[in-house]
Design a protein around this motif. Sequence first.
Motif, short mmCIF file in Angstrom:
data_model
loop_
_atom_site.label_atom_id
_atom_site.label_comp_id
_atom_site.label_asym_id
_atom_site.label_seq_id
_atom_site.Cartn_x
_atom_site.Cartn_y
_atom_site.Cartn_z
N MET A 1 0.46 -1.32 0.14
CA MET A 1 -0.55 -0.47 -0.20
C MET A 1 1.00 1.23 -0.28
O MET A 1 1.59 1.25 0.63
CB MET A 1 -0.64 -0.19 1.46
N LYS A 2 0.80 2.14 -0.60
CA LYS A 2 1.45 3.46 -0.92
C LYS A 2 1.68 4.04 1.12
O LYS A 2 0.09 4.13 0.91
CB LYS A 2 0.71 4.68 -2.01
N ALA A 3 2.26 4.73 1.36
CA ALA A 3 2.46 5.69 2.34
C ALA A 3 1.21 6.44 2.30
O ALA A 3 0.37 6.49 3.53
CB ALA A 3 3.88 6.28 2.65
N ILE A 4 0.95 7.67 1.36
CA ILE A 4 -0.11 8.14 1.83
C ILE A 4 -1.76 7.75 1.78
O ILE A 4 -2.02 7.66 2.65
CB ILE A 4 0.11 9.24 0.31
N TYR A 5 -1.82 6.74 0.77
CA TYR A 5 -3.13 6.25 1.13
C TYR A 5 -2.89 5.48 2.70
O TYR A 5 -4.60 5.28 3.20
CB TYR A 5 -3.15 5.00 0.59
N LEU A 6 -1.83 5.10 3.06
CA LEU A 6 -1.74 3.69 4.41
C LEU A 6 -1.98 5.78 5.79
O LEU A 6 -2.53 4.70 6.49
CB LEU A 6 -0.51 3.56 4.68
N ALA A 7 -0.91 6.39 5.06
CA ALA A 7 -1.42 7.58 6.80
C ALA A 7 -2.68 8.03 6.53
O ALA A 7 -3.43 8.08 7.70
CB ALA A 7 -0.56 8.70 6.05
N ARG A 8 -3.47 8.21 5.41
CA ARG A 8 -5.03 8.49 5.31
C ARG A 8 -5.57 7.46 6.41
O ARG A 8 -6.89 7.74 7.09
CB ARG A 8 -5.46 8.51 4.13
N LYS A 9 -5.60 6.48 5.71
CA LYS A 9 -6.10 5.45 6.27
C LYS A 9 -6.40 5.09 8.07
O LYS A 9 -7.29 5.21 8.66
CB LYS A 9 -6.05 3.69 5.60
N VAL A 10 -4.62 5.26 8.04
CA VAL A 10 -4.51 5.46 10.11
C VAL A 10 -4.84 6.68 10.41
O VAL A 10 -5.53 6.27 11.51
CB VAL A 10 -2.66 5.27 10.13
N ALA A 11 -4.97 7.62 9.58
CA ALA A 11 -5.89 8.75 10.49
C ALA A 11 -7.24 8.55 10.60
O ALA A 11 -7.66 8.86 12.07
CB ALA A 11 -5.53 10.21 9.29
N LYS A 12 -7.83 7.89 9.53
CA LYS A 12 -9.76 7.88 10.15
C LYS A 12 -9.50 7.17 10.62
O LYS A 12 -10.49 6.56 11.18
CB LYS A 12 -9.75 7.64 7.86
N ILE A 13 -8.93 5.56 10.79
CA ILE A 13 -9.25 4.25 12.72
C ILE A 13 -9.00 5.42 13.08
O ILE A 13 -9.35 5.13 14.14
CB ILE A 13 -8.12 3.92 11.68
#
Length: 142
Positions: A1-13
Amino acid sequence: MKAIYLARKVAKIAWAKKAEEVLIIDLRGLTDVADFFVIATGTVGMHVRAITDFVVDEVRLLGEKPYVTEKESDQWMIADFVDVTFHCFQPAKRTIYNLERLWCEGLVMRVDPVSGSVETLKDAKAKRKLLDEKLASTQQVV
């Protein structure tokens, strides 16, 4: 998973677990430590632990595993997913360590506290440009 998408997902979680003041700092080009920091605040120690555990569990379901988790203190917990590092603080510790100020050169993407939507990188860049222009015009006047 690209880092930007993972960062956004972590923030939402984190937001979904009622974390407060959730934001992402884009560190690309500033350090080799990580590409992104996701920073959040829990109200008390138990909340910090619950947020961090939830983030780790949910990200594992996405197929990503933490390289390191630091959970010895419930005042500041870390989950390091290599390119994305999640920091969850109690309010006093967040104020003391002030990672936002330490990494102020990075672009900041905020999470809306009501909707949980994450500001886009494009919008963060536009805001930074406006702030830089405003600062430059202020310095010319002085």
